[in-house]
Design a protein around this motif. Structure first.
Motif, mmCIF file in Angstrom:
data_model
loop_
_atom_site.group_PDB
_atom_site.id
_atom_site.type_symbol
_atom_site.label_atom_id
_atom_site.label_comp_id
_atom_site.label_asym_id
_atom_site.label_seq_id
_atom_site.Cartn_x
_atom_site.Cartn_y
_atom_site.Cartn_z
ATOM 1 N N MET A 237 9.928 5.338 -1.638
ATOM 2 C CA MET A 237 8.870 4.898 -0.728
ATOM 3 C C MET A 237 8.908 3.390 -0.542
ATOM 4 N N GLN A 238 9.212 2.637 -1.586
ATOM 5 C CA GLN A 238 9.372 1.192 -1.451
ATOM 6 C C GLN A 238 10.418 0.866 -0.391
ATOM 7 N N THR A 239 11.560 1.533 -0.481
ATOM 8 C CA THR A 239 12.659 1.291 0.465
ATOM 9 C C THR A 239 12.260 1.662 1.883
ATOM 10 N N VAL A 240 11.645 2.835 2.034
ATOM 11 C CA VAL A 240 11.270 3.312 3.365
ATOM 12 C C VAL A 240 10.242 2.392 4.019
ATOM 13 N N LEU A 241 9.259 1.944 3.249
ATOM 14 C CA LEU A 241 8.236 1.062 3.822
ATOM 15 C C LEU A 241 8.816 -0.302 4.182
ATOM 16 N N ALA A 242 9.779 -0.779 3.390
ATOM 17 C CA ALA A 242 10.413 -2.068 3.699
ATOM 18 C C ALA A 242 11.233 -1.975 4.982
ATOM 19 N N GLU A 243 11.840 -0.817 5.210
ATOM 20 C CA GLU A 243 12.711 -0.642 6.378
ATOM 21 C C GLU A 243 11.944 -0.203 7.626
ATOM 22 N N VAL A 257 3.589 12.324 -6.265
ATOM 23 C CA VAL A 257 2.420 11.722 -5.621
ATOM 24 C C VAL A 257 2.101 10.347 -6.216
ATOM 25 N N SER A 258 2.109 10.241 -7.544
ATOM 26 C CA SER A 258 1.769 8.961 -8.183
ATOM 27 C C SER A 258 2.709 7.849 -7.762
ATOM 28 N N GLY A 259 4.003 8.138 -7.777
ATOM 29 C CA GLY A 259 4.989 7.131 -7.396
ATOM 30 C C GLY A 259 4.863 6.715 -5.944
ATOM 31 N N THR A 260 4.634 7.700 -5.074
ATOM 32 C CA THR A 260 4.471 7.409 -3.648
ATOM 33 C C THR A 260 3.247 6.532 -3.403
ATOM 34 N N LEU A 261 2.129 6.879 -4.021
ATOM 35 C CA LEU A 261 0.900 6.105 -3.844
ATOM 36 C C LEU A 261 1.036 4.693 -4.399
ATOM 37 N N GLN A 262 1.739 4.564 -5.514
ATOM 38 C CA GLN A 262 1.931 3.229 -6.094
ATOM 39 C C GLN A 262 2.678 2.320 -5.125
ATOM 40 N N ALA A 263 3.730 2.842 -4.512
ATOM 41 C CA ALA A 263 4.500 2.046 -3.555
ATOM 42 C C ALA A 263 3.647 1.669 -2.346
#
Length: 336
Positions: A237-243, A257-263
């Protein structure tokens, strides 16, 4: 001829597991539904006749091997609770579960577990992956007289006793409609899924796609696969949001879910989110506004009904419904 529990289920428009819970006064059933079932049972003079079968199986073990890809996935906590409740209720008939848990979607690990079942296994409950090897193994087990119930995920081309779980295509369509309604018909959407090896995950994504096509103002920026793992989900999700700076809606259709929300949180962007399942993570996120709504699928009932299907086939000698979909419903913060 006396009415059967299956016939009560058909008259009431509910599942066999729901009828069983009502007749045995167990929790987890709507009071109105319970009264409807009991009324039908009384009117048709339903009388269970399982005492003799319990005596016949006294001292015998009916071993059911359960294989779940549940490690690190809190969705399966309620599934396992349902499995355990059924094991307790059917203990008098010799039903005994042996649980093997696997992390993620590893075909070889799953295949290994299916190839190394205890010698006395006559029934298997498994969350399968879409793989030719897995399908062939399930067909092989069925040919050997081992009953196979697929739970929470399915391989439609494999011969088996029953599939117990979610209607994934329908649930995806519900998610697609949620995206449309919650976004006002305008969104740059990212769909988060678990694994393309999971038939249901793929169908759920297709369900979302099929409905959001109705909204000219919604476009799908990316579909992200995270193997239901929070660390993988966070990095992806970090990568996708940056791109993709224009993403403003995320639909989480599986785990991670936790990892996605954290990003999303760390991005500082105002991104609307909808998800699946009623887990501690989704509940907390709905309470603090990070998730707008979640689609639930009754995992406890799925676990219970998987064991109930084995009981019906082996002990009660009843007909087992080949496809057993659990009810779907939406929760928002005010539902908690």
């Amino acid at each position: 001829m006396a009415i059967t529990a299956q016939e009560i289920a058909e008259l009431a428009g509910v599942s066999r597991g729901t009828v069983d819970r009502a007749l045995k006064n167990r929790p987890g059933i709507n009071p109105q539904t319970k009264q409807k079932i009991l009324k039908i049972a009384r009117e048709h003079q339903y009388k269970p006749n399982l005492i003799g079968k319990a005596l016949a199986y006294s001292g015998h073990t009916v071993l059911v091997s359960v294989i779940l890809n549940s490690v690190g996935n809190s969705f399966f906590d309620d599934v396992k609770s349902g499995l355990c409740e059924a094991e307790k209720n059917f203990a008098d008939y010799g039903i005994q579960l042996q649980l093997t848990e696997i992390k993620g979607y590893d075909t070889q690990k799953l295949l290994y577990a299916l190839e190394h079942l205890p010698a006395q296994t006559k029934s298997v409950i498994v969350t399968p992956l879409e793989s030719q090897e897995i399908s062939e193994k399930i067909r092989e087990l069925t040919a050997q007289g081992i009953r196979v119930v697929t739970l929470s995920s399915d391989v439609p081309d494999a011969e088996k006793l029953a599939y117990v779980g979610c209607d994934y295509l329908k649930s995806g369509k519900i998610a697609g409609r949620l995206v449309g309604l919650l976004s006002g018909g305008r969104a740059r959407l990212c769909i988060v899924t678990g694994s393309t090896l999971h038939t249901g995950h793929r169908m759920r994504v297709e369900g979302v796609r099929s409905v959001v096509r109705e909204y000219p103002g919604i476009s799908i920026a990316r579909v992200v696969e995270n193997n239901d793992d929070n660390a993988t989900a966070y990095a992806a999700m970090q990568t996708v949001l940056a791109e993709n700076q224009e993403i403003d809606f995320v639909c989480i259709t599986a785990g991670g879910v936790s990892g996605t929300l954290q990003a999303i949180r760390e991005s500082g962007r105002a991104i609307r989110v909808c998800s699946f399942d009623d887990t501690p993570t989704t509940r907390a996120a709905m309470k603090n506004g990070e998730i707008l709504a979640t689609i639930c699928q009754q995992p406890f009932e799925q676990g219970y009904n998987a064991v109930k299907s084995v009981f019906d086939a082996v002990i009660a000698k009843d007909t087992v419904q080949a496809v057993q979909y659990s009810d779907l419903y939406i929760k928002v913060d005010q539902s908690l």
